[in-house]
Every structure is written in structure tokens, then in C-alpha cells.
Design an enzyme around this catalytic site. Sequence first.
Site, PDB file in Angstrom:
ATOM      1  N   ALA A  96      21.069  36.400  35.542  1.00 41.37           N
ATOM      2  CA  ALA A  96      20.596  36.194  34.167  1.00 41.37           C
ATOM      3  C   ALA A  96      21.721  36.062  33.141  1.00 41.37           C
ATOM      4  CB  ALA A  96      19.635  37.323  33.760  1.00 41.37           C
ATOM      5  N   GLU A 127      24.074  30.017  33.379  1.00 42.84           N
ATOM      6  CA  GLU A 127      22.963  29.137  33.725  1.00 42.84           C
ATOM      7  C   GLU A 127      22.807  27.951  32.780  1.00 42.84           C
ATOM      8  OE1 GLU A 127      19.624  32.225  35.166  1.00 42.84           O
ATOM      9  OE2 GLU A 127      20.766  32.805  33.403  1.00 42.84           O
ATOM     10  N   LYS A 143      28.666  35.326  24.514  1.00 38.97           N
ATOM     11  CA  LYS A 143      27.277  35.166  24.940  1.00 38.97           C
ATOM     12  C   LYS A 143      27.289  34.690  26.389  1.00 38.97           C
ATOM     13  CE  LYS A 143      26.482  33.197  20.338  1.00 38.97           C
ATOM     14  NZ  LYS A 143      26.028  31.982  19.606  1.00 38.97           N
TER      15      LYS A 143
END
Length: 353
Positions: free
Chosen positions: A112, A307, A303
Site C-alpha cells: 500500500a 503503486e 508521500k
Amino acid sequence: MDVPAFRARQQEARARGRFLGLGFATFSERTGYGTPAFAARGMDITPGWEKVELTMDPSGFVEARLGASPHGQGLRTTLAQIIADELGIEPARIAIVHGDTDRTPYGFGTFASRSLVIAGGAALMAARKVRTKLIKLASHLLEAAPEDIVLDAGSAKVAGTDRSIPIGTLARAAYHQAHRFKDDIEPGIVETATYDPRGTFSNACHAALVEVDVETGAVEIEKFLVAEDAGRLINPMIAEGQIHGGVAQGIGNSLLEEIIYDDTGNILTTTLADYLPPTVGEIPAIEIHHLETLSPETITGAKGLGEGGAIGAPAAVLNAINDALSPFQISIEEIPATPQRIRAALRNAQAKA
């Protein structure tokens, strides 16, 4: 992408029987979120936090042990950079230890787009604790105020003077001369930190310029551009490598890769002759533009990124294909957009006409 110039070129190409298309895709991706987000899901196991244990041995060599697990995405390098910048030493003097449950703290691994945000945050917090101790050691040995001590290039220096002491000497003193510091400083240099952020959002815009051969259904990508914002880039080269890999995966998703089963559930795409991943022949040069909006939600300002490349590419490519085929009033709504699907859509449009 110079859209006005492309539109003029597109019209000229159509007049010659060539069909060009331009497609865009924008997205915002939640990344690097900790237990507050996972707890809202009501799961029995609530992941999200990460812990880093940082040790500097008597030679000044640093070992960082973490529960997150690098798997080729460059995490070891970026964590070493974060720690090195904080301690004023070379990254080569830092070992990142992971994947060994006998030696590492409990953690939740890599998924994630979280590792740099959360494990990186814990590494920075632990490094700041070590930095504070090194400065305190140096202030004793150099007889200077802590606020005047600067850690840089492997040494602790008194700002504005030529007085300095190697960080390795400070570390040795912490272990071998602890009596010199009485009760002010504990022996050794071992610190831990746990980080559990609320999370942040990465965002990007992908743009693809394609040409569709309406006779064969083949698609060629002429240009691909990415403008992304992953906050502070600890290592821009690694960030670009992750984007390149993600875009290649997304192009494969949009044009080639498909798992096909027969009517009884047996898989038919069992080899690379049937299941087609992209090669260098299908991937164009990828132009990347970085924005760096530092996140106020993370201690590093970074950040998640891992992905992102794969999120925007499929939609950008499909939008470009549909733009190219707009004179035929058809729209491809299924991926991969194979030559067979494109030709079938064209035949159906001709039949209706």
C-alpha cells in the site's frame, strides 16, 4: 503535451488515413496511512505502525533494524540516506537489517505504498534521538554548548571554529569511557522509534499519445508523460525507476496482459506465448515531471509512490485509443485493448452504418 498543436496534427493525420489519439488520466492515491485508517475498517488485526531500532557501535557504524521489508524498490537505500543525512555520516556506514524475525522488531511489511512514509518516518525519529545523543557527547568532549555542535562529514564540529571530533570517537567514548559523562549520558548508543501517521495523498497526471492502425487494430504508443507529486523525493532516481516500472506494468495491463479461462475454468494463458507481458518494444521513453509539495501529514514530508505508475497508465492509454477511434463513434470499454477487440468494435460500427 501541447494539446492545440496535437489537435492540428491529428486532423492532418486523419485526412491521410492515420488515427492518432491523446488520453489523460489523473488520480489521487491514499498512501502511507497508519492505524487510524485501518482501525476504521473494524478488522481484528489493525496494521499501520512501524518500528525502527537504531544502534551505533563503538566504531561509529550504524545498524538499523526494521519490520518493513524492502523487496527491490530501493527502500534500503532511501532509509540509509535519511539516517545518514540526520547523523552527518556516509550511507555506506549504515546497514539496513530486515526480514530476519530473530533480529528485527515486529512490523507489518511492505504494501500500500507505505514503506518510505512509515518506516522512513520511524527511521528519521530514531536517527534524531541518536543525533541528540551524539551532540550531547560532543558538547562534553569539546566543552561547547549543544546548540553550537554541528554533525557533518563524519565529524562533530563546533560552529565557527576549527574544533571537531570524529563521530567514531564519540561512539567509542559512549561505550568505552562512559565514566566521563557520569549520570548525564547512558552508556552505549541504542535508540528506537515507532511511527504511526494518519496518512497522506499522492497524485499524478498521466498522458499518452498513441496511433491506432484501423486495418490491424494494432496500437503504438508514441509518447508517454507523467507529472507526479510524491512530496519530498529522498532519492529522485529511485522515484523515477518506480514510475517507469509502474507505467510499463500499466501499459501491459492496457494492451497485452489478460488471463483467459475456458468454459470449465481451466486457464488457457499458461505460458509467455499466450500471456503477453510488455517488452522494451512496446514501452516508449517515459517523460517524468516531478512536483514536490511537502506533506504536512508526514514527518519526512514524503508521500507514498510505489503503486502510482500503474494507476494512471491503463486509463491514459485507453482514453488515447478512444480519442483516436472517435471518428468511428466507438469506445473500447474493456482491457486489454487487443487488436482483436479493436477490430471487432470497428466491424460492429461499420455493420451498423
